[in-house]
Design an enzyme around this catalytic site. Structure first.
Site, PDB file in Angstrom:
ATOM      1  N   LYS A  80       0.818  -1.172  -0.077  1.00  0.00           N
ATOM      2  CA  LYS A  80      -0.098  -0.026  -0.097  1.00  0.00           C
ATOM      3  C   LYS A  80       0.971   1.215   0.074  1.00  0.00           C
ATOM      4  CE  LYS A  80      -3.972   1.644   2.656  1.00  0.00           C
ATOM      5  NZ  LYS A  80      -4.841   1.479   3.787  1.00  0.00           N
ATOM      6  N   SER A 155      -9.811   1.433   2.969  1.00  0.00           N
ATOM      7  CA  SER A 155      -8.929   2.290   2.178  1.00  0.00           C
ATOM      8  C   SER A 155      -7.844   1.575   1.283  1.00  0.00           C
ATOM      9  CB  SER A 155      -8.164   3.320   3.008  1.00  0.00           C
ATOM     10  OG  SER A 155      -7.553   2.478   4.068  1.00  0.00           O
ATOM     11  N   SER A 179      -9.804  -1.336   7.067  1.00  0.00           N
ATOM     12  CA  SER A 179      -9.144  -1.084   5.657  1.00  0.00           C
ATOM     13  C   SER A 179      -8.867  -2.196   5.001  1.00  0.00           C
ATOM     14  CB  SER A 179      -8.411   0.208   5.569  1.00  0.00           C
ATOM     15  OG  SER A 179      -9.148   1.301   5.630  1.00  0.00           O
TER      16      SER A 179
HETATM   17  N1  GLN Z   1     -13.116   3.536   6.363  1.00  0.00           N
HETATM   18  C1  GLN Z   1     -12.444   3.966   7.901  1.00  0.00           C
HETATM   19  C2  GLN Z   1     -12.002   5.327   7.785  1.00  0.00           C
HETATM   20  O1  GLN Z   1     -12.065   5.799   6.996  1.00  0.00           O
HETATM   21  C3  GLN Z   1     -11.329   2.755   8.086  1.00  0.00           C
HETATM   22  C4  GLN Z   1     -10.076   3.083   7.455  1.00  0.00           C
HETATM   23  C5  GLN Z   1      -8.772   2.359   7.893  1.00  0.00           C
HETATM   24  O2  GLN Z   1      -9.131   1.273   8.462  1.00  0.00           O
HETATM   25  N2  GLN Z   1      -7.587   2.892   7.429  1.00  0.00           N
HETATM   26  O3  GLN Z   1     -11.319   5.719   8.831  1.00  0.00           O
END
Ligand code: GLN
Length: 493
Positions: A80, A155, A179
């Site tokens: 990532k 994400s 995410s």
């Molecule tokens: N969707 C969640 C957020 O926007 C989790 C994101 C993540 O785990 N990085 O914070």
């Protein structure tokens, strides 16, 4: 498609060690797939072809019988874009870090390289890992390889899409509130968030430091175990990292006889998507067939998890993102020429809307006069959520529930409604707040607009029982058979 692309990492490594193909051939196949399928999906922000081929050739030049070959010898992997690989761009999907290159290797990257893995590039992500659909990237969206009109989740959507489309057998993402688990579910791969502290965060660019965990995607349970065995373990460079040796790769569990599986009613609300419900129930039946006993458990504070998470995560983000001031990192805007003006103009131009919204929210909940009412209260509710799990794990060994309340949604469907977007994480944030290990395993599919979309079953374990969750995930995946490569429906070929 070459025949090796459908292999998982364990099989690919074995084929390389047996001389059936070289690490260079495996890397070339991954680079070609990244170029063709990866481009169609918008999965990568950056592909590092020359460096990857050079690493693969160096592996090929080393005699395969010299010492113990690494656990990921010759296996192409994707990282990532919030992970530090020395010399490579790590933009976090943000304009503010555009062009910035990591000056050092993250601990987990160092361990991957020592194990013989070959990183091929950086995958797309929501800016600073804030989002559930990959649509918050400053550099374009990633598409779901099961239906390219839909999101891969987020994400870590780029890493999920890269594994689901068979570009690489293993990719790393980061999971702060879901995410990795949510995109794994939406893309039909396995994903695993370890116990908080199991993997060093040194070299993972921070979002919410008390929640962030480096977390892998794979297409088999044994590959998940293999990569966790490589990246986990104590690290003096991260004081939150657990003082424990790397996870051992256990022999495959033959069955799950006697395993107590808890099913929490709170995760099966009446408005749960019917297709998700029946696929997850089929997955739970499969666990029963493997010998598990299924019990009902209660997690009564679940409904407070989303508001709690969005207070804690934004508070931590507002502090972590203060460092992007135009002085130390990539982008700098001039502003009115003063120092304050330069910082304000840099942040105004460099951050996207969702990041700005969260910095504002996080600054507010930490500000004097509001701290007790918001951050202080959220921290106390976080403890209650963790206690719910502790109580449940007095009665059962693992909890089974959906990973996501819906299958992959259409691109654009939730972009105007942050609350609807935040609710995508309703089933993943509780384990994050409690720091628990949790996996998502494909458990079936449903049909939407004539296309098959995968559904994920989440397995949550007690703190530090990473091996138990991985074993259960592996047993379920192996009982269900190999995880298919996504067909790229709707993609121009
Ligand atoms: N969707 C969640 C957020 O926007 C989790 C994101 C993540 O785990 N990085 O914070």
């Amino acid at each position: 498609m070459t025949r090796f692309e459908s292999y998982d990492a364990t099989a690919l490594r074995a084929a390389i060690l047996a001389g059936e193909l070289s690490a260079e051939q495996a890397t070339r196949a991954a680079l070609e797939a990244a170029e063709s399928r990866g481009t169609a999906l918008g999965a990568f922000l950056h592909v590092e072809g020359d460096a990857a081929l050079a690493r693969a050739r160096a592996l090929d030049a080393r005699s395969r019988t010299d010492g113990e070959p690494g656990a990921l010898f010759g296996v192409p992997v994707a990282l990532k874009a919030n992970m530090c690989l020395a010399g490579s761009p790590a933009s976090c999907g943000s304009r503010i870090l555009e062009g910035w290159r990591a000056p050092y290797d993250a601990t987990f990257v160092e361990r991957l390289l020592d194990a013989g893995a070959v990183p091929i590039g950086a995958t797309n992500m929501d800016e600073f890992a804030m989002g559930s659909s990959c649509e918050n990237s400053a550099f374009g969206v990633t598409r779901n390889p099961w239906d390219v009109s839909r999101t891969p989740g987020g994400s870590s959507g780029g890493s999920a899409a890269a594994v689901a489309a068979g570009i690489v057998p293993i990719a790393l993402g980061s999971d702060t509130g879901g995410s990795v688990r949510q995109p794994a579910a939406l893309c039909g791969t396995l994903g695993f968030k370890p116990t908080y502290g199991r993997v060093s965060r040194y070299g993972l660019i921070a979002y919410g430091s008390s929640l962030d965990q480096v977390s892998p995607f794979a297409r088999s349970g044994r590959d998940l175990e293999r990569v966790m065995g490589v990246i986990s373990g104590a690290d003096g460079r991260d004081s939150t990292c657990i003082e424990a040796p790397p996870l051992a790769i256990e022999p495959a569990p033959q069955d799950l006889t006697g395993l107590r599986v808890g099913v929490p009613a709170e995760y099966f609300p009446t408005d749960l998507d019917a297709g998700v419900r029946s696929a997850v129930e089929a997955g739970i039946d499969e666990l029963r067939t493997l010998g598990a006993e299924v019990h009902e458990v209660r997690l009564p504070h679940t409904r407070y998890a989303i508001p709690t998470y969005y207070v804690v995560a934004t508070a931590e983000a507002s502090s972590n993102l203060a460092r992007y001031d135009g002085v130390r990192y990539a982008t700098r805007a001039t502003g009115d020429g003063s120092l304050q003006g330069m910082i304000a103009a840099t942040r105004e131009a460099g951050f996207g809307d969702e990041v700005k919204l969260r910095i504002l929210l996080g600054t507010y909940v930490l500000s004097s006069g509001y701290y007790d009412a918001w951050y202080g209260k959220a921290s106390r509710v976080r403890t209650l959520i963790a206690r719910d799990f502790e109580t449940a794990f007095g009665e059962v060994d693992v909890i089974a529930c959906p990973t996501s309340p819906s299958p992959a949604f259409a691109l654009g469907e939730k972009t105007d409604d942050p609350v609807a977007m935040y609710l995508s994480d309703v089933m993943t944030v509780p384990a994050s707040l409690a720091g628990l290990p949790a996996a998502s395993v494909p458990c079936g599919a449903l049909e939407r607009d004539g296309r098959e979309l995968p559904v994920g079953l989440q397995l949550i374990g007690a703190a530090r029982d990473d091996a138990g969750v991985l074993g259960c995930a592996r047993a379920l995946q192996e009982a269900r058979g190999p995880v298919a490569i996504a067909p790229m429906e709707g993609a121009a070929r």
